[in-house]
Design an enzyme around this catalytic site. Structure first.
Site, PDB file in Angstrom:
ATOM      1  N   ASP A   1     -40.884  16.323  12.684  1.00 21.00           N
ATOM      2  CA  ASP A   1     -40.427  17.631  12.354  1.00 21.00           C
ATOM      3  C   ASP A   1     -39.253  17.850  10.996  1.00 21.00           C
ATOM      4  O   ASP A   1     -38.072  18.463  10.780  1.00 21.00           O
ATOM      5  CB  ASP A   1     -38.698  17.548  13.744  1.00 21.00           C
ATOM      6  N   HIS A   2     -40.279  17.241  10.882  1.00 19.89           N
ATOM      7  CA  HIS A   2     -39.579  17.019   8.895  1.00 19.89           C
ATOM      8  C   HIS A   2     -41.440  17.256   7.405  1.00 19.89           C
ATOM      9  O   HIS A   2     -40.527  17.777   7.031  1.00 19.89           O
ATOM     10  CB  HIS A   2     -39.116  15.903   8.317  1.00 19.89           C
TER      11      HIS A   2
ATOM     12  N   ASP B   1     -32.201  12.726   7.961  1.00 21.35           N
ATOM     13  CA  ASP B   1     -31.758  11.534   9.165  1.00 21.35           C
ATOM     14  C   ASP B   1     -31.226  10.853   8.290  1.00 21.35           C
ATOM     15  O   ASP B   1     -30.820   9.816   9.515  1.00 21.35           O
ATOM     16  CB  ASP B   1     -32.909  11.264   9.847  1.00 21.35           C
TER      17      ASP B   1
ATOM     18  N   HIS C   1     -39.148  11.757   4.327  1.00 19.11           N
ATOM     19  CA  HIS C   1     -39.725  11.225   5.778  1.00 19.11           C
ATOM     20  C   HIS C   1     -40.951  11.692   6.745  1.00 19.11           C
ATOM     21  O   HIS C   1     -41.425  12.815   6.856  1.00 19.11           O
ATOM     22  CB  HIS C   1     -38.880  10.039   6.284  1.00 19.11           C
TER      23      HIS C   1
ATOM     24  N   HIS D   1     -34.152   4.611   9.210  1.00 18.23           N
ATOM     25  CA  HIS D   1     -34.942   5.591   9.901  1.00 18.23           C
ATOM     26  C   HIS D   1     -35.828   5.632   9.779  1.00 18.23           C
ATOM     27  O   HIS D   1     -36.235   5.078  11.222  1.00 18.23           O
ATOM     28  CB  HIS D   1     -34.003   6.826  10.118  1.00 18.23           C
TER      29      HIS D   1
ATOM     30  N   HIS E   1     -41.590  11.663   9.521  1.00 18.43           N
ATOM     31  CA  HIS E   1     -41.974  12.297  10.939  1.00 18.43           C
ATOM     32  C   HIS E   1     -41.645  14.118  11.245  1.00 18.43           C
ATOM     33  O   HIS E   1     -42.078  15.110  10.387  1.00 18.43           O
ATOM     34  CB  HIS E   1     -40.275  12.672  11.895  1.00 18.43           C
TER      35      HIS E   1
ATOM     36  N   HIS F   1     -30.007  18.086  11.090  1.00 21.47           N
ATOM     37  CA  HIS F   1     -29.504  18.004  12.064  1.00 21.47           C
ATOM     38  C   HIS F   1     -28.390  19.175  12.365  1.00 21.47           C
ATOM     39  O   HIS F   1     -27.904  18.530  11.947  1.00 21.47           O
ATOM     40  CB  HIS F   1     -30.163  17.077  12.750  1.00 21.47           C
TER      41      HIS F   1
END
Length: 260
Positions: free
Chosen positions: A66-67, A139, A62, A120, A64, A177
């Protein structure tokens, strides 16, 4: 190392950023290496180099940061191909191949199935390798938890989790995570009589005290203990005040977690 059906697959896991895990997946036969998401481009390049691997592709789950935040740094260095969710193509840096649920990819000779898991984020996807019995779920699902429903709604998220629930129970779930200790503290508040959950929560506590990771997890264990996957369980539905209604039960559990 996963050795199944004559296929040798190395999955290298490492911590990055605050609580993310990075994953490099290496097919020994073809030599192909894939980065699952890119929380920290420099860290991925450093880890790959230390193993003597070159990153050939990035598979984003996805958009985001941090991805997908390390996509372009890795691309600049390696010329790798960037693959990600069609539903979020505008937000994925450098995306070249757009994937939807039902699509397949190849990792060497291995077939990789793409699963739609929105909720999400609206375009979130997971990557499932049947022959290796592993799934990279970003996530969407966590050990004893699930992702916050930022862009979708509870019905969408429950539908996505139900798709993951349908994978073979022995599937190893690689989530993005290290949230398991916090998830366990919450889970026991909504499902206090679940002996499997109590044992899992204790196991997590001891692992974290030793500094050990709780990821990957095994789907069978999540099916027994993860309240977000058990919104179709009649006892949990009754406890949450929504008998016979998995979506409302899921929504209630998610809301309680958000406020926990």
């Amino acid at each position: 190392v996963i050795a199944l059906n004559g296929v040798m697959l190395d999955i290298h896991q490492f911590p990055c950023l605050n609580d993310n895990y990075g994953f490099l997946v290496h097919d020994r036969e073809s030599g192909m290496t894939v980065a699952i998401d890119t929380p920290d481009g420099a860290k991925y390049l450093e880890e790959a180099k230390s193993l003597g691997w070159t990153i050939d592709a990035i598979w984003n789950t996805h958009w985001h940061p941090d991805h997908a935040g390390g996509n372009l740094k890795i691309k600049d260095e390696t010329g790798c191909r960037i693959i990600g969710p069609a539903g979020e193509a505008q937000k994925i840096p450098g995306i070249e191949d757009q994937m939807r649920g039902g699509d397949t990819l190849k990792l060497g000779e291995l077939t990789v199935k793409v699963i739609d898991v929105p909720g999400h984020t609206l375009g979130h996807i997971a990557y499932y390798i049947p022959d290796a019995k592993v799934a990279f779920v970003g996530d969407a699902l966590f050990a004893l938890g699930c992702g916050r429903v930022f862009e979708g709604d509870p019905k969408m998220m429950w539908t996505s989790l139900s798709r993951l629930k349908d994978l073979p129970p022995e599937t190893k779930i690689y989530c993005a995570h290290e949230y398991t200790a916090a998830n366990a503290r919450f889970a026991v508040t909504v499902d206090p009589d679940n002996a499997k959950l109590a044992a899992y929560a204790e196991d997590v506590k001891l692992k974290r005290q030793r500094g050990d990771w709780t990821v990957p997890t095994i789907l069978s264990r999540e099916l027994e203990a993860n309240p977000f996957l058990r919104a179709d369980d009649p006892a949990l539905q009754a406890a949450m005040g929504h008998p016979g209604d998995p979506v409302s039960t899921f929504a209630e559990i998610r809301q309680r977690k958000d406020n926990f």
